[in-house]
Structure formats: C-alpha cells, structure tokens
Design an enzyme around this catalytic site. Sequence first.
Site, short mmCIF file in Angstrom:
data_model
loop_
_atom_site.label_atom_id
_atom_site.label_comp_id
_atom_site.label_asym_id
_atom_site.label_seq_id
_atom_site.Cartn_x
_atom_site.Cartn_y
_atom_site.Cartn_z
N ALA A 150 1.21 -0.95 -0.09
CA ALA A 150 -0.15 -0.26 -0.09
C ALA A 150 0.95 1.56 0.44
O ALA A 150 1.31 1.43 0.92
CB ALA A 150 -0.76 0.17 1.39
N MET A 151 1.17 1.57 -1.13
CA MET A 151 1.99 3.35 -1.21
C MET A 151 1.25 3.86 -0.95
O MET A 151 0.21 4.77 -2.03
CB MET A 151 2.61 2.58 -2.59
CG MET A 151 3.33 1.70 -2.41
SD MET A 151 4.69 1.57 -4.19
CE MET A 151 5.29 3.27 -3.73
N SER A 152 1.14 4.89 -0.86
CA SER A 152 0.24 6.69 0.46
C SER A 152 1.72 7.80 -0.14
O SER A 152 0.90 8.33 -0.21
CB SER A 152 0.27 6.75 1.66
OG SER A 152 1.65 6.92 2.34
N GLY A 153 2.77 7.39 -0.95
CA GLY A 153 3.70 8.90 -1.45
C GLY A 153 4.36 9.08 -0.48
O GLY A 153 4.99 9.83 -1.04
N GLY A 154 4.51 9.12 0.95
CA GLY A 154 4.50 9.27 2.06
C GLY A 154 6.53 8.59 1.82
O GLY A 154 6.64 6.83 1.19
N VAL A 155 7.30 8.85 2.86
CA VAL A 155 8.37 8.09 2.87
C VAL A 155 8.38 6.18 3.49
O VAL A 155 9.30 5.91 3.00
CB VAL A 155 9.22 8.89 3.26
CG1 VAL A 155 8.74 9.32 5.18
CG2 VAL A 155 10.92 8.29 3.70
N ASP A 156 7.81 6.18 4.17
CA ASP A 156 7.50 5.48 4.45
C ASP A 156 7.30 3.75 3.97
O ASP A 156 7.78 2.99 3.88
CB ASP A 156 6.21 5.12 6.40
CG ASP A 156 7.22 6.34 7.05
OD1 ASP A 156 8.35 6.42 6.93
OD2 ASP A 156 6.06 6.54 7.89
N CYS A 172 -10.52 3.82 8.66
CA CYS A 172 -9.67 3.90 7.40
C CYS A 172 -8.99 2.39 7.42
O CYS A 172 -9.30 1.64 6.10
CB CYS A 172 -9.01 4.83 6.84
SG CYS A 172 -8.37 5.01 5.15
N CYS A 198 -6.44 13.13 6.21
CA CYS A 198 -6.29 13.72 5.32
C CYS A 198 -7.27 14.49 4.40
O CYS A 198 -7.14 14.57 3.07
CB CYS A 198 -5.84 12.38 4.63
SG CYS A 198 -7.11 11.06 4.48
#
Length: 399
Positions: free
Chosen positions: A19-25, A113, A210
Amino acid sequence: MLNSLDLEGRPEDTRIVVAMSGGVDSSVTAALLKSQGYDVVGITLQLYDHGAATHRKGACCAGRDIHDARNVAERIGIPHYVLDYESRFKEQVIDNFADSYALGETPVPCIECNRSVKFRDLLATARELGAQALATGHYVASRRLADGSRSMVCAADADRDQSYFLFVTTREQLDFLRFPLGDMTKPQTRELARRFDLEVADKQDSQDICFVPTGRYTDIIGRLKPNAIAPGDIVDLAGNIIGQHQGIVHFTVGQRKGLGIASGHPLYVVKLDAATRRVVVGPREALRMDRIALRDVNWIGDGPLDRVIGDGIELYVRVRSTRSPQPAWLRAVDGGYEVELVAGEEGVSPGQACVFYDAASGQARVLGGGFIKSATASRVAARAGTRDTMAPLAEAVRG
C-alpha cells in the site's frame, strides 16, 4: 523454509502488494522488499477529491502523493496501480466521521480507514492479485506465535508507534499483513530512502486528516450534518447557563482554550450533550474518569475473549494516541465490556479508542481494544472491594 517475511517460498516466487501512500514510509517498504527479491506490486488508493489538497503540506493521499508514489514505483521498477476507492471511503470513513461528531463524540477516522478501506477492501484486492501478503509502512510489528498465527506488537520506535490506530485488525488479517518498518526507527527509514535514491526521502510526514485539505474539519461536518453546528448553551456542572456556543462540533472533552466564556478559574469541557446541544464545563478534577464502557470490542489476545475474561483481565490501556498505556482491568458487564482504570485518566472522550496491551512500554503485544462509549468516575471508595486484588497494578502506577 520461511523467507524474511515469515512466508513459505523464495522471495522471487512470493508476490507482495504494498500500500503506497506516496510518503517515505510506504515508499521505503516497497523499495526494501523489492531489493530483497520479492515480486512487489504497488497500489495507491484515491480516497477523495484530491484537487484542493494537491499542494497542501501535511495532507496525505492527495494528488501530489499519488504522483510521488508513481515516481517511486518507476524508480524501483515495480508495477503500480491507482484504485478509485472514493465512494467507499466517503461512506465508511467521512460519513462516519461526521455522524460521530454530530453525536458529541471525538472520532479517529484513521482507525475506521484501516478497518474498512485498507485492511478489508484493499486486502481483498491483494488476494485477488495473487499476493501472499499485503505490506504497509505502518510503525507496528507482528510476531509468529507458537500455533503459527501472528500477534501484533508495538513498534521499536515508541515515538512513531501506530498500534493505537490498528487495534481493529483481526487475527485473520494479521496472518496476511506484514509491517517491515516495525523494528526500525524513523531516522533509519529515511536513511534507507536515501540509499534507494528515493525523491521522497526528506518529504514531510502527513499531519492533517487526509480528507480535510483546508485543515478545518468543521467545514465538512457542517455540510454533511448541519445540526452539529447549531448553536446551544454552555453550562456548568449544576446545569446553570454561563455562555453560548456555535455548535458542539467545535469542542472536545478535555478542551480548555477557545470556550468563549470568562471565568475566575480554568474551565474544561467535561461533556458534550448532542441531544440538548449543551456543552458542559467544569474544573479539571471533573475530567478524571476511571470506568469506561466500550463498544465494538476487538480481541486479538490468546483465546476467545468471552472464555478467558472470567472475573476480569489485568492489562494496560491507552485512551488517546498521545497517552501512555496505564494499568487497568477489563471486565464483562451487562452483556458488554468495561475498563476500570487503576489511577483514572483525564479527558476520556467518547468516540476515541481504548487499546489493550500486555505491558506498559517496549514492544508490548497489542491485545485489541474498543471504542469509548461513555466514561464515569466511580472514585476510590467505590473500588474498596477490589483494592487488594489491584494492589500490584497500583504499585506499577506509583512507579
């Protein structure tokens, strides 16, 4: 033989959806697993109309974040898909958020969520894609138990631990989920991002809710639940009217600033009465509660809860994400569950979560939790009959 994710098979034969949110983690999670040879597929969820939040700092899952996730996927060489979950996110998260505030609660939308959109819907999609696991960038870890199932434990980095927001995860979901960052610190994660040459290495962490790009959640609640911003009375503990307000949505239990009333001593929000639109205020000592009634309890400790609870279970609970776990008893009461806090807690707010742990610190095991339905103050005198049995816990509180 088990691989690094505790799964059977070689990494190159093991498909993992990240799951890629676009953040670094989440970006490091994807890059790390790719570097270990796994068949990684990145998925980013479009959860709301992101146009207004595209360039807002501190907002997650916005247009810019989708762009960043796509760039990371291209950089590390994995397929990447954007799924439109906007309608289900509105129904399951945004609408519930507004409903909860209208009832005088203080909800935690990230928990809902995780429960509905990510660990139910996205997890099902990962299975459909033939994945052996769904990996996320959450700061929490899991451990294999003796029977082969998995438990959830707090992150090694206590300042980043996100277990409070994940207590609703079920045993079945835990078996399919992996959290590669759980035993890392945030600085270590950022250093890995630099090693992988990811543009998001120094990207700011998301801070706002968000789906509130303006930072004013009352705008959304006012649109969805107009009654929540209807004016009403501010009253003291005796019911005397001492002021007016412009909607209970502007208040939360424990709040001191912004009450809009003059007083010779500090006043705090003690209770929100949605039915009468009253905000009840009082001195700080009126905030201290020691009995919490729970709803929607999720148990991921050993055995079925109804079988192991007996006369009560001794554990530790966290009633806000920023609070430390403290000793308590969990008991079955009148067909539901109730937590009794050994030392009491201030500002216990309906709608927040009460999360169970087996220890007060370190990488404690998460035993589950529930949502706070109500809180009361029974005081020490009412606990006289259980004082002896609770002595060990009381000593732990005193240090």
